[in-house]
Design an enzyme around this catalytic site. Structure first.
Site, short mmCIF file in Angstrom:
data_model
loop_
_atom_site.label_atom_id
_atom_site.label_comp_id
_atom_site.label_asym_id
_atom_site.label_seq_id
_atom_site.Cartn_x
_atom_site.Cartn_y
_atom_site.Cartn_z
N CYS A 1 180.43 -14.16 86.74
CA CYS A 1 179.41 -14.15 85.67
C CYS A 1 178.13 -14.74 86.25
O CYS A 1 178.07 -15.07 87.44
CB CYS A 1 179.91 -14.95 84.45
N HIS B 1 182.93 -20.71 85.87
CA HIS B 1 182.97 -21.65 84.75
C HIS B 1 183.41 -23.03 85.21
O HIS B 1 183.54 -23.94 84.41
CB HIS B 1 183.90 -21.12 83.66
N GLU C 1 183.01 -8.04 71.11
CA GLU C 1 182.97 -8.98 70.00
C GLU C 1 183.18 -8.36 68.62
O GLU C 1 183.85 -8.93 67.77
CB GLU C 1 181.63 -9.71 70.01
N ARG D 1 172.93 -30.84 62.97
CA ARG D 1 173.95 -30.90 64.02
C ARG D 1 174.31 -32.33 64.39
O ARG D 1 174.62 -32.65 65.53
CB ARG D 1 173.46 -30.15 65.27
N ASP E 1 173.40 -5.70 80.84
CA ASP E 1 174.56 -6.53 80.50
C ASP E 1 175.09 -6.19 79.12
O ASP E 1 174.35 -6.14 78.15
CB ASP E 1 174.15 -8.01 80.49
N GLU F 1 166.36 -14.93 86.85
CA GLU F 1 166.21 -15.14 85.39
C GLU F 1 165.67 -16.52 85.01
O GLU F 1 165.99 -17.04 83.93
CB GLU F 1 167.56 -14.88 84.66
N1 GLN Z 1 172.73 -11.51 83.59
C1 GLN Z 1 173.25 -12.62 82.83
C2 GLN Z 1 173.32 -13.85 83.72
O1 GLN Z 1 173.53 -13.70 84.89
C3 GLN Z 1 174.63 -12.33 82.31
C4 GLN Z 1 175.15 -13.45 81.48
C5 GLN Z 1 176.47 -13.18 80.80
O2 GLN Z 1 177.20 -12.32 81.17
N2 GLN Z 1 176.78 -13.95 79.80
O3 GLN Z 1 173.20 -14.95 83.25
ZN ZN Z 2 179.31 -12.72 82.02
#
Ligand code: GLN
Ligand code: ZN
Length: 757
Positions: free
Chosen positions: A720, A688, A598, A15, A592, A477
């Site tokens: 998200c 984002h 995709e 990379r 999720d 998480e």
């Molecule tokens: N549960 C995941 C998070 O909160 C969902 C991430 C995602 O949708 N890409 O990070």
């Molecule tokens: Zn998401």
């Protein structure tokens, strides 16, 4: 029989392009340093192609960021806001890719979209009223000459005009038709310039030809190519990939072009199309080595396909650019008997050479050793898994109570306020979180120390969520590196590469895990931290899982069994986890499916017969056995599912959250029109960006949602997970979110419901 490839990975063996480019972004190296670095990298790659005896070598498949952006840039398709900035060409190029904010202006990055059915993302070109198409760039010519100087004759590669128009966005009421003439002139100019430099061929990539094409689109394609080939300077190869060309095969073979590139791996109908006849005056570039997956080619199978191809001139090719696979197996530490089954980019070059020799009747011993890989079972079958799969009946895919019944039961049980607030799962993975995990992996801290660190973070964030008044909490998480790898590491049947990076966009890469064998749950995966979190609070904490379709779509899948079968195996493993969470007192579980879209087939006619017909049931299999009182949430990363709303409804979740803030909530109209019954959390702000939305702004968004969706159905959440965000902006944004929800509940409705505390 000669050999070629559509394109080579450009990020480098380790990379290095990523790291150098990021240095350039941080102003640690100069423009001329990054340019000479990439020149050396191209040289290295061409030499490798030469050494592995690839006969027709491409150029301009290299990119500093993205090949679609390169093509637009070459042809001066640069939106005015960037064209007018007082920047060097390279700075403008990166301004399109990443935005520019500095002394000379402030522009946003061009939007990115998924490249067909891959996890690569391209930058969407933008045509405006004042777009003046002309050849202003020189990359394609420079790189051709660079190779000439090394004594290597190459075939320059470019995104073709049809695909460029199909992928673009049109401003100021313009449309593709407005640009056809000037675009064709531009391509002709490129062809003439290449001819003057001594090039013999150009490869025009036209993957848009494998999608469903209507009459108008077919006409657009024919019109472009008839004009382009009128006074042809050099040989043209029209290269397709990711599917078959059933809608334009007759038109393609009638064109005055010299080569046609077809994908015989993903292009289901290509073989039967060429069997109808292939013109003697054209060369068929036959994509027979899978450019997307990492398994060894089955030579006998491939030879059988080649034998059936009636073309007189065949060049053996990869099915798509090798951009989509990692660099080489040689840097991996798998046992030799495992490694023997893998072919990354470098190994695929050797496969092409082997196949070309075998066709000529040379080197028969390579066939025998290749066959040995396929005659013996590669993996030991997990009989238990197969038995479970064989015993599945309709009931395993169906929750006993209907959605409506569950909704009543759950409303009575959870006693949530109107517009309940929650988040999507992760909280900021700060440098400290990542460094602590890295230290643990390097054995610099003990397991207990790592555990205690995670426990502290989790407790802190739970307490904070209670303080600001979120209704449904998450554990954050902190223990997870990644939403697929974390699960893969706890499943039997998975392998992980050390260096198997694939470009996702620009300088970003992913390292997909490999599904090697039958999947089963090795041990509980999320139970410990979910239970731990629930024990800290009287509020409900959501369990947090990745769904089977997303795990599959972000892995390298097996080729010896179907995607459907692998997904069902994954679904059974995640089902065990769901039931384990439920048995351990977790009453709200989010599964999720971030990447559900995709692998949606490129042709709409295949959506329900080739994908959704098993992907949606696989999701249902995961949660079908929970009690009606257990609430199942799901989350999808794109809001682009307007066209598959019935399928989303068939997932039969109780609540779905998705990314809608960037798409101006247009999906809501469709949800309303189709009487969507699942409760929804359409993401009230964009995670984002580091921007902190104000209370008023979020209230406005909520009001927009409430204009379309009944208030009893609506959840309030960010769009998200928050793992990529900083702590400060996360906290400020969520405080505003909770306040905005409270303001919107109104005084009467707010009083109607008891808090669960
Ligand atoms: N549960 C995941 C998070 O909160 C969902 C991430 C995602 O949708 N890409 O990070
Ligand atoms: Zn998401």
């Amino acid at each position: 029989m000669s050999t070629t490839i559509i394109g080579f990975p450009r990020i480098g063996e380790n990379r290095e392009l990523k790291f150098q480019t990021e240095k350039y972004f941080r102003n640690e190296i100069t423009e001329s340093q990054i340019l000479s670095f990439s020149k050396a990298l191209r040289k290295k790659h061409w030499r490798i192609l030469k050494e592995t005896q690839i006969e027709a070598i491409p150029s301009n498949d290299f990119s500093l960021y993205d090949q679609t952006l390169d093509t637009a840039f070459l042809l001066n398709i640069i939106p005015a806001e960037v064209a007018n900035l007082d920047l060097t060409p390279l700075e403008k190029y990166f301004a399109l890719a990443r935005g520019y904010q500095g002394a000379k202006g402030d522009v946003k990055a061009r939007p990115m979209k998924k490249w067909f059915n891959t996890n690569y993302h391209y930058l969407v070109p933008k045509f405006e009223k004042n777009t003046q198409i002309k050849v202003t760039g020189s990359k394609i010519f420079d790189e051709y000459q660079e190779a000439c100087e090394l004594g290597i004759q190459t075939r320059p590669v470019l995104i073709g005009p049809f695909t460029l128009l199909q992928l673009a966005e049109y401003a100021d009421n313009t449309s593709a038709k407005d640009f056809v003439d000037s675009l064709v002139d531009g391509y002709q100019d490129i062809l003439r310039k290449l001819e003057a430099l001594g090039a013999q061929w150009i490869q025009l990539d036209e993957p848009s030809l494998v999608k469903d094409l209507n009459t108008e689109e077919k006409q657009l394609f024919c019109n472009i190519y008839q004009r382009l080939t009128e006074n042809k300077a050099i040989n043209i190869l029209v290269q397709t990939y990711f599917g078959d060309v059933r809608d334009v095969y007759q038109e393609l073979i009638a064109l005055n072009i010299d080569g046609i590139g077809l994908d015989f791996v993903e292009g289901r109908q290509n073989l039967s199309l060429v069997k109808q006849g292939f013109p003697a005056d054209k060369t068929l570039f036959a994509g027979v080595v899978n450019g997307k997956n990492i398994w060894r080619n089955d030579y006998q199978k491939t030879l059988d396909i080649i034998k059936q191809i009636p073309a007189q001139n065949i060049v053996l090719n990869t099915s798509c650019s090798l951009l989509h696979v990692p660099y080489s197996v040689k840097n991996e530490v798998f046992a030799e008997n495992i490694k023997a089954h893998f072919a990354f980019a470098l190994e695929k070059l050797a496969e092409l050479t082997d196949l070309a020799q075998l066709v000529k009747g040379e080197n028969p011993q390579v066939l025998a050793s290749n066959q040995a890989l396929f005659t013996n079972e590669r993996v030991v079958r997990d009989e238990k898994v197969h038995q479970k799969l064989a015993q599945l009946t309709e009931a395993d895919f169906t929750r006993p109570d209907t959605f409506e019944v569950r909704e009543q039961i759950q409303k009575a049980k959870f006693q949530l306020p109107l517009l309940p607030t929650t988040t999507i799962g992760s909280f900021p993975q700060t440098k400290e979180v990542k460094q602590t995990r890295a230290k643990y992996k390097r054995n610099e801290i003990s397991k207990t120390q790592y555990h205690d660190y995670l426990a502290t973070r989790t407790k802190e964030w739970l307490k904070w969520q209670e303080e600001i008044g979120l209704d449904i909490l998450v554990h954050g998480e902190f223990e997870r590196n990644d939403m697929v790898e974390y699960f893969g590491q706890n499943l039997n049947g998975y392998l992980f590469s050390k260096n198997g990076w694939v470009q996702s966009y620009g300088t970003r890469g992913v390292k997909p895990p490999i599904i090697w064998g039958d999947i089963s749950r090795a041990q509980p995966i999320t139970v410990y931290w979910s239970k731990f979190a629930q024990a800290q609070t009287k509020k409900y904490v959501k369990g947090m899982l990745t769904g089977p379709v997303t795990i599959l779509n972000w892995s390298f899948p097996r080729e010896d069994i179907s995607l459907k079968e692998s997904t069902l195996q994954l679904a059974l493993a995640i089902q065990e986890e769901v039931l384990d969470l439920e048995a351990n007192g977790i009453e709200i579980i989010q599964i999720d499916e971030a990447a559900l879209r995709e692998k949606l087939p490129l042709r709409q006619s295949d959506w329900y017969t080739q994908y959704l017909d098993w992907a949606i049931p696989a999701f249902r299999l995961v949660h079908s056995k929970v009690k009606p009182t257990t609430q199942i949430h799901t989350h999808m990363c794109y809001s682009e599912f307007t066209d598959i709303i019935p399928a989303i409804e068939q997932m039969d979740a109780d609540v779905i959250s998705f990314e809608a803030s960037r798409s101006n909530l247009t999906i809501l109209d469709e949800l309303q029109a189709q009487h969507f019954k699942t409760q929804v959390g359409p993401g009230v702000y964009d995670i984002h960006s580091p921007r902190i939305p104000s209370v008023e702004e979020i209230e406005q968004t909520i009001k927009q949602i409430l204009a379309k969706v009944p208030i009893e159905k609506v959840w309030i959440n960010p769009d998200c997970g928050l793992k990529t965000r900083g702590e400060k902006e996360t906290k400020a944004s969520l405080v505003h979110l909770v306040q905005a929800a409270k303001n919107c509940r109104g005084s009467e409705s707010y009083g109607q419901t008891k808090s669960i505390l």
